[in-house]
Design an enzyme around this catalytic site. Structure first.
Site, PDB file in Angstrom:
ATOM      1  N   LYS A  30       0.835  -1.209   0.000  1.00 46.92           N
ATOM      2  CA  LYS A  30       0.000   0.000   0.000  1.00 46.92           C
ATOM      3  C   LYS A  30       0.873   1.265   0.000  1.00 46.92           C
ATOM      4  CE  LYS A  30      -3.915  -2.094  -0.429  1.00 46.92           C
ATOM      5  NZ  LYS A  30      -4.573  -2.957   0.512  1.00 46.92           N
TER       6      LYS A  30
HETATM    7  C1  LIG Z   1      -5.711  -3.944   0.822  1.00 42.84           C
HETATM    8  C2  LIG Z   1      -7.179  -3.689   0.844  1.00 42.84           C
HETATM    9  C3  LIG Z   1      -7.965  -4.004   1.956  1.00 42.84           C
HETATM   10  C4  LIG Z   1      -7.445  -4.784   3.131  1.00 42.84           C
HETATM   11  O1  LIG Z   1      -6.352  -4.226   3.713  1.00 42.84           O
HETATM   12  P1  LIG Z   1      -5.518  -5.103   4.785  1.00 42.84           P
HETATM   13  O2  LIG Z   1      -4.726  -4.084   5.529  1.00 42.84           O
HETATM   14  O3  LIG Z   1      -4.676  -6.043   3.986  1.00 42.84           O
HETATM   15  O4  LIG Z   1      -6.507  -5.797   5.634  1.00 42.84           O
HETATM   16  C5  LIG Z   1      -9.297  -3.653   1.952  1.00 42.84           C
HETATM   17  N1  LIG Z   1      -9.845  -3.044   0.886  1.00 42.84           N
HETATM   18  C6  LIG Z   1      -9.138  -2.738  -0.211  1.00 42.84           C
HETATM   19  C7  LIG Z   1      -9.808  -2.045  -1.346  1.00 42.84           C
HETATM   20  C8  LIG Z   1      -7.787  -3.068  -0.274  1.00 42.84           C
HETATM   21  O5  LIG Z   1      -7.077  -2.811  -1.386  1.00 42.84           O
END
Ligand SMILES: *Cc1c(COP(=O)(O)O)cnc(C)c1O
Length: 393
Positions: free
Chosen positions: A195
């Protein structure tokens, strides 16, 4: 042949490494002072951004959790989602957005997205509202904010809650206001490894509602009520605590927060670096048979978590052929997302048909996410550009 270029890589500096080492040496590894600092830094960043306390709003508060999935679960629990309730979500998202609704025994209601932004379509949200609808969960796809003015207006009109899946949206601004600072019930950010900033695994729930924050805090750690705890601390010994609900184990460790404190400081620098790559991609691809990703409108900031190209009808290659050609040239890529209406669990449970989601379906069949991260060198950006150009020429 040149080395394989991964689709995504984190950018970790010496500051992060030193802070983790400090944390290890300190003897305090789980949730403690570094997590509290990460939370207060996050609050300060949002409250300094447009639309914050300056406009007379309650300040935003932040709760660190061990994933965005955990944070979305906590936020939905705190707004009272339960069995029989419906929560409207876009089909074009990661499964976490919808799965947390099922955790609480409620039902996600899937709607299609807008063809330009691939964000949830407000007109379809309106059409999906029933007497069971309790909340709307927009996703800021790829880092471009959803049509929040319209979504907030719909929610107000129908007495619904809004919880933003802001996993892609740090930092992201809409109408001059930072995501996390809008007039919604909560927004949840992700610090997963790929991210816009990372703690390896991690997330942050933000809200202006002190009651919601209090509930998330309690449920984040086994349903232990800290206020009750604090009331007793003067009289009772330090081992005393009270469990007020069957809570979860969703707290973020200080080891992870040690990384987050420094990543957060660089969030805008990382965004600016991604923006510069996006500008090069857009210029290089504008005459190819592709649909370029939509940028932010005036007074908005795109976080550019993802750069999603879509092959146009004029392009004779299939998406899979395009992906294979890029791999053959050593370029990693991905697809965001296989829509939820195509995933066996969601499709079977809710009898979803791809004909009900034509925009997401068409986008999925033609889309590819190409490498976009702050650590990319100019040579790597050039490699991606020439691989895409050669493949589509
Ligand atoms: C990555 C992601 C999540 C989940 O994030 P985590 O921190 O891995 O639980 C939820 N929604 C979207 C759109 C994502 O890209």
């Amino acid at each position: 042949m040149q080395p394989f270029l991964p689709f995504a890589l984190p950018e970790i500096g010496e500051e992060e490494i030193q802070e983790v080492a400090n944390c290890l040496r300190s003897g305090w590894l789980t949730t403690g002072p570094k997590t509290r600092q990460f939370e207060t830094d996050f609050e300060a960043m949002l409250n300094a951004a447009g639309g914050g306390v300056a406009q007379g709003n309650q300040p935003v508060q932040a709760i660190a959790v061990n994933s965005a999935t955990a944070g979305l679960h906590l936020a939905l629990e705190a707004i009272g989602i339960g069995p029989g309730d419906e929560v409207i979500v876009p089909t074009h998202t990661f499964t976490a957005t919808a799965e947390v609704v099922r955790y609480l025994g409620a039902d996600p209601v899937f709607v299609d997205v807008l063809p330009g932004s691939l964000n949830i379509n407000p007109a379809l949200v309106r059409a999906a509202i029933t007497s069971r609808t309790k909340a709307i969960m927009p996703v800021h796809f790829a880092g471009l904010a959803a049509d929040m003015a319209e979504i907030i207006a719909i929610a107000k009109q129908h007495g619904l809650k809004v919880v933003e899946d802001a996993a892609h949206a740090l930092p992201c601004t809409v109408n001059g206001i930072a995501v996390g600072n809008l007039q919604t019930d909560a927004a949840v950010f992700s610090f997963y490894a790929n991210k816009t900033i990372t703690t390896g695994e991690g997330g942050m729930v933000v809200s202006r509602n002190p009651e919601l924050i209090k509930r998330c805090k309690t449920m984040r750690l086994h349903g232990i009520n800290r206020d009750v705890f604090d009331r007793f601390t003067s009289k009772a010994p330090s081992w005393y605590y009270e469990v007020v609900a069957p809570g979860f184990k969703y707290n973020l460790t200080d080891l992870a927060s040690a990384i987050g404190i420094h990543q957060l400081k660089k969030a805008e620098l990382f965004r600016a670096k991604r923006q510069a790559i996006v500008d090069q991609y857009n210029a290089a691809f504008e005459n190819l048979p592709v649909i370029l990703p939509q940028g932010a409108v005036a007074d908005g900031l795109h976080s550019w978590h993802l750069y999603v190209l879509r092959l146009s009808d004029a392009c004779l290659l299939s998406r899979d052929q395009f992906v294979e050609a890029l791999y053959a040239q050593g370029i990693g890529c991905s697809v965001h997302y296989i829509p939820l209406h195509l995933q066996p669990y969601w499709q079977d449970t809710y009898k979803l048909s791809k004909n009900s989601f034509p925009v997401s379906q068409k986008a999925y069949e033609r889309m590819v996410s190409i490498p976009l991260y702050s650590k990319m060198t100019q040579a790597e950006v050039d490699r991606v550009v020439s691989a895409v150009q050669q493949t589509l020429a």
